[in-house]
Design an enzyme around this catalytic site. Structure first.
Site, PDB file in Angstrom:
ATOM      1  N   SER A  84      28.632  11.928 -15.056  1.00 19.57           N
ATOM      2  CA  SER A  84      29.729  11.304 -15.812  1.00 19.57           C
ATOM      3  C   SER A  84      31.050  12.029 -15.611  1.00 19.57           C
ATOM      4  O   SER A  84      31.091  13.250 -15.421  1.00 19.57           O
ATOM      5  CB  SER A  84      29.384  11.269 -17.302  1.00 19.57           C
ATOM      6  N   SER A  88      25.151  18.583 -20.182  1.00 24.61           N
ATOM      7  CA  SER A  88      24.228  19.422 -20.942  1.00 24.61           C
ATOM      8  C   SER A  88      23.764  20.597 -20.090  1.00 24.61           C
ATOM      9  O   SER A  88      23.542  20.452 -18.885  1.00 24.61           O
ATOM     10  CB  SER A  88      23.007  18.609 -21.386  1.00 24.61           C
ATOM     11  N   GLU A 110      15.600   9.590 -16.261  1.00 20.93           N
ATOM     12  CA  GLU A 110      16.269  10.087 -17.464  1.00 20.93           C
ATOM     13  C   GLU A 110      16.012   9.166 -18.651  1.00 20.93           C
ATOM     14  O   GLU A 110      15.743   9.621 -19.772  1.00 20.93           O
ATOM     15  CB  GLU A 110      17.772  10.201 -17.209  1.00 20.93           C
ATOM     16  N   GLU A 150      25.042  -0.711 -24.397  1.00 18.31           N
ATOM     17  CA  GLU A 150      25.662  -1.949 -23.921  1.00 18.31           C
ATOM     18  C   GLU A 150      25.384  -2.158 -22.430  1.00 18.31           C
ATOM     19  O   GLU A 150      25.006  -3.266 -22.002  1.00 18.31           O
ATOM     20  CB  GLU A 150      27.178  -1.915 -24.164  1.00 18.31           C
ATOM     21  N   GLN A 165      23.387  18.132 -14.949  1.00 17.77           N
ATOM     22  CA  GLN A 165      23.646  16.842 -14.299  1.00 17.77           C
ATOM     23  C   GLN A 165      25.148  16.592 -14.221  1.00 17.77           C
ATOM     24  O   GLN A 165      25.798  16.414 -15.253  1.00 17.77           O
ATOM     25  CB  GLN A 165      22.959  15.724 -15.087  1.00 17.77           C
TER      26      GLN A 165
END
Length: 397
Positions: free
Chosen positions: A118, A150, A233, A367, A115
């Protein structure tokens, strides 16, 4: 057809599959390919794309029957991102041609997925990604850096979000691609984490060519596609709480408590009971959430499950360290290896305690997910956003 007729038809298809392809003696990829061609990979997917256009809840019957005869798992057993995130996204947004091209090698394990979402400056704020994709004829030229990836060291394919239009607000200028990880310009570097392992990677993309035929969804529609991936996910991570009673981390703690009376004391007994009940509630909530998936794609409810799992895993692992005292801090392997699968329950308490620190970060920070829960589930007023109507190129970074 009624449910009984559908089940009977599935049983007939399963018998034919098992008669023609013995799951024990056949090559795993050959067996999984035959299973895909029979429409038994994901029965709720379209015909010709590994499915039979059936309701999702019939998938459990297929999985149970094949597991009972020792059949290899879909994806080859080490393709969690492909099976849990890429496949449902391709099914939801891919054309019929894309589904036929990408889903079969994904299911057989020929294509391991990672993936590419990020970035060093865009994790919790995924819409702020800076990786650029510029159109060049029938291709897109991609440049940028991704992080916390990952399985990148083993991946042949990746799901990629990149910015294709800097002149519109950040959520509107993203496009979603399926990227070949074996082409020129892709560099993978391991990242060592607190456990000693290099479970994640950083990935550098330098003039990487991605065919427009590998684009999922519309140009500029990547945020909608990515949201589908993220919802799947979070359900997958939340499901790590386990499907059976006393599975997962709480099972290891309960086992230690019963097997070693020297570890017990009254104060810790009360805490263990509280955690056991919380683990059971989380497990049953996860089962209920997965049952609701039979009605369609997961929604924001997965955010709540993921937050609950992260909090529980960190609390239980902390309790386990206290239970074992000094011996709980040690574990057997500090080498910088790159595991194919994260093993929470097969390692020592010290490893579980350190690895659980990442549970509240990966798959969306707790958060940010609390914002999702408050705004999209509870209907509370959203946080004030000054960047909502500002072109991405004009934002301070």
């Amino acid at each position: 057809m009624g449910a009984d007729d559908i089940t009977a038809d599935l049983d007939s298809r399963l018998q034919t599959l098992l008669k023609e392809h013995d799951p024990v003696s056949s090559d795993p990829r050959d067996f999984l390919g035959a299973r895909f061609d029979a429409g038994l990979a994901w029965v709720h997917f379209p015909v010709g794309s590994g499915g039979l256009d059936l309701p999702r809840d019939f998938q459990a019957h297929v999985e149970a029957e094949l597991a009972g005869v020792g059949a290899p798992p879909g994806g080859g057993g080490r393709n969690g991102i492909g099976m849990g995130m890429a496949a449902p996204t391709i099914a939801a947004f891919g054309s019929a041609e894309q589904q036929r091209k990408f889903l079969r090698p994904l299911f057989t394990g020929e294509h391991i997925y990672c993936q590419l979402f990020s970035e060093p400056g865009a994790g919790s704020d995924l819409a702020g990604v800076t990786t650029r994709a510029v159109r060049d004829g029938d291709d897109w030229i991609v440049n940028g850096q991704k992080v916390w990836t990952s399985s990148a060291q083993n991946a042949q394919m990746a799901i990629l979000v990149a910015r294709t239009d800097p002149n519109v607000p950040k959520h509107q200028g993203l496009t979603y691609f399926l990227c070949d990880m074996t082409v020129d310009g892709v560099e993978v570097r391991p990242l060592r984490q607190i456990t000693g392992e290099a479970e994640f990677n950083e990935v550098f993309l330098t003039d990487v060519r991605v065919p427009d035929a590998n684009r999922l969804g519309a140009v500029g529609g990547g945020w909608k596609v990515a949201t589908t991936t993220l919802n799947n996910e979070r359900v997958a991570i939340g499901s790590l709480a386990g499907s059976g009673r006393e599975t997962g981390m709480i099972g290891k703690v309960a086992e230690a408590w019963r097997s070693d009376p020297q570890l017990r004391n009254p104060a810790m007994h009360d805490e263990l009971m509280r955690l056991w009940v919380e683990a059971e509630v989380t497990r049953l909530t996860g089962l209920r959430l997965r049952q609701r998936l039979t009605a369609g794609q997961p929604g924001p409810e997965g955010a709540g499950m993921k937050v609950a799992f992260a909090r529980l895993a960190q609390t239980v692992s902390g309790f386990e360290i206290e239970l074992h005292a000094e011996s709980g801090l040690r574990y057997d392997d500090w080498t910088m290896r790159q595991p194919d699968v994260v093993d929470f329950t097969g390692r020592e308490p010290g490893y579980r305690y350190l690895r659980a620190r990442g549970n509240s970060i990966e798959g969306g920070t707790s958060e940010i997910l609390r914002n999702t829960i408050s705004e999209r589930i509870l209907g509370l007023p959203p946080e004030h956003r000054v960047d909502k109507d500002v072109a991405w190129k004009d934002l301070d970074r």
